[in-house]
Motif scaffolding. Structure first.
Motif, PDB file in Angstrom:
ATOM      1  N   ARG A   1       1.435  59.255  14.346  1.00 36.24           N
ATOM      2  CA  ARG A   1       0.252  59.751  13.547  1.00 36.24           C
ATOM      3  C   ARG A   1      -0.508  59.485  13.951  1.00 36.24           C
ATOM      4  O   ARG A   1      -2.056  59.857  14.114  1.00 36.24           O
ATOM      5  CB  ARG A   1       0.107  60.925  12.300  1.00 36.24           C
TER       6      ARG A   1
ATOM      7  N   LYS B   1      -2.713  61.287  16.982  1.00 39.42           N
ATOM      8  CA  LYS B   1      -3.658  61.881  16.742  1.00 39.42           C
ATOM      9  C   LYS B   1      -4.934  61.394  15.816  1.00 39.42           C
ATOM     10  O   LYS B   1      -6.141  61.505  16.672  1.00 39.42           O
ATOM     11  CB  LYS B   1      -3.002  62.934  16.587  1.00 39.42           C
ATOM     12  N   VAL B   2      -4.615  60.929  14.661  1.00 42.60           N
ATOM     13  CA  VAL B   2      -6.132  60.660  13.121  1.00 42.60           C
ATOM     14  C   VAL B   2      -7.182  59.797  14.027  1.00 42.60           C
ATOM     15  O   VAL B   2      -7.843  59.792  13.825  1.00 42.60           O
ATOM     16  CB  VAL B   2      -5.433  59.976  12.900  1.00 42.60           C
TER      17      VAL B   2
ATOM     18  N   ARG C   1      -9.015  61.023  17.388  1.00 46.01           N
ATOM     19  CA  ARG C   1      -9.641  62.218  16.963  1.00 46.01           C
ATOM     20  C   ARG C   1     -10.733  62.116  15.946  1.00 46.01           C
ATOM     21  O   ARG C   1     -11.760  63.326  16.262  1.00 46.01           O
ATOM     22  CB  ARG C   1      -9.000  63.669  16.227  1.00 46.01           C
TER      23      ARG C   1
ATOM     24  N   GLU D   1      -8.385  68.368   8.765  1.00 45.24           N
ATOM     25  CA  GLU D   1      -7.082  67.953   8.295  1.00 45.24           C
ATOM     26  C   GLU D   1      -5.674  67.328   9.576  1.00 45.24           C
ATOM     27  O   GLU D   1      -5.447  66.194   9.116  1.00 45.24           O
ATOM     28  CB  GLU D   1      -5.858  68.753   7.978  1.00 45.24           C
ATOM     29  N   ASP D   2      -6.484  67.090  10.723  1.00 45.28           N
ATOM     30  CA  ASP D   2      -5.764  66.128  11.770  1.00 45.28           C
ATOM     31  C   ASP D   2      -6.890  64.894  12.107  1.00 45.28           C
ATOM     32  O   ASP D   2      -6.350  64.466  12.842  1.00 45.28           O
ATOM     33  CB  ASP D   2      -6.350  66.311  13.156  1.00 45.28           C
ATOM     34  N   CYS D   3      -7.714  64.598  10.773  1.00 42.07           N
ATOM     35  CA  CYS D   3      -8.463  63.496  11.392  1.00 42.07           C
ATOM     36  C   CYS D   3      -7.387  62.712   9.743  1.00 42.07           C
ATOM     37  O   CYS D   3      -8.667  61.819   9.153  1.00 42.07           O
ATOM     38  CB  CYS D   3      -9.640  63.409  11.234  1.00 42.07           C
TER      39      CYS D   3
ATOM     40  N   ASP E   1       4.716  63.254   6.717  1.00 37.34           N
ATOM     41  CA  ASP E   1       3.739  65.138   7.287  1.00 37.34           C
ATOM     42  C   ASP E   1       4.054  65.621   6.107  1.00 37.34           C
ATOM     43  O   ASP E   1       3.022  66.754   5.679  1.00 37.34           O
ATOM     44  CB  ASP E   1       4.401  66.173   8.132  1.00 37.34           C
TER      45      ASP E   1
ATOM     46  N   SER F   1      -9.398  72.212  10.863  1.00 35.52           N
ATOM     47  CA  SER F   1      -9.156  71.364  11.921  1.00 35.52           C
ATOM     48  C   SER F   1     -10.227  70.285  12.239  1.00 35.52           C
ATOM     49  O   SER F   1     -11.533  71.398  12.756  1.00 35.52           O
ATOM     50  CB  SER F   1      -7.676  71.609  13.199  1.00 35.52           C
TER      51      SER F   1
END
Length: 224
Positions: A58, A62-63, A66, A186-188, A194, A213
């Motif tokens: 993750r 993603k984190v 982003r 939330e996506d950072c 999870d 987001s």
């Protein structure tokens, strides 16, 4: 489903949708919490490495990318980016809070000049950006950040980082108690799992912060 209806806890299941927050550029800053080298080290033990694999996937997938993009968008638009990190002033860590001295995973002994305590290169502070060093979970409780924000006229904090259910949550709650408006991206953010991440989002959403987001935040703020 949008940020206005997502991540609802038992307490807020039937609550009306919140209004869009007013995020004036001169009153809004991005706060990046504890994405440091210690958290990105892969375990030597194969079982532990496997257990933490979803977290690292993750973070890398993603984190980090982003948050890196969000940092740059804030900089490009002349908005402040602020960083918080865990580190102790004394080599033996006597200045740490009790939560970082108790036995277990959260027992963090990271002197301020150690490699483990440095923010990862991908998210490193740009020249001139504020970095606060804390020996507590909350970036407000353990530093002079509240005074800094007050002096700067900042009223809105966009919070990111790790771990969602620990230092991020503690900071969000402290900011809310000090009457700052808080947006959690939330996506950072990430927690050890999870499940923990999602649970904490529901717990703090709508009372201590609004969870959204990075895409929703960019649209709300008009960041290109």
């Amino acid at each position: 489903m949008t940020w206005k209806t997502a991540h609802r806890s038992f307490y807020y299941e039937g609550a009306p949708e919140p209004a869009d927050p007013e995020l004036k550029p001169n009153e809004t800053a991005l706060l990046c919490i504890d994405v440091q080298n210690y958290g990105m080290v892969l375990h030597d033990d194969p079982a532990e490495r496997a257990r933490w694999a979803p977290f690292h996937e993750r973070m890398r997938g993603k984190v980090i990318p982003r948050l890196q993009a969000l940092q740059q968008q804030f900089r490009d638009n002349g908005l402040d980016v602020i960083h918080a990190r865990i580190a102790c002033q004394l080599e033996d860590g006597r200045d740490r809070s009790l939560s970082q001295k108790l036995p277990g995973w959260n027992n963090l002994l990271m002197p301020k000049d150690s490699e483990a305590s440095q923010i990862i290169p991908e998210l490193a502070p740009a020249p001139g950006e504020i970095v606060v060093t804390k020996t507590t979970d909350s970036a407000i409780t353990g530093t002079n950040l509240r005074l800094i924000l007050s002096n700067m006229g900042i009223r809105n904090l966009i919070v990111t980082g790790i771990y969602t259910d620990q230092c991020v949550s503690s900071t969000v709650r402290s900011l809310a108690d000090e009457s700052f408006q808080v947006i959690l991206v939330e996506d950072c953010c990430a927690a050890g799992t999870d499940e923990l991440h999602q649970q904490e989002l529901a717990i703090i959403n709508m009372i201590y912060c609004h969870v959204m987001s990075s895409e929703e935040l960019r649209g709300l703020m008009g960041l290109g």
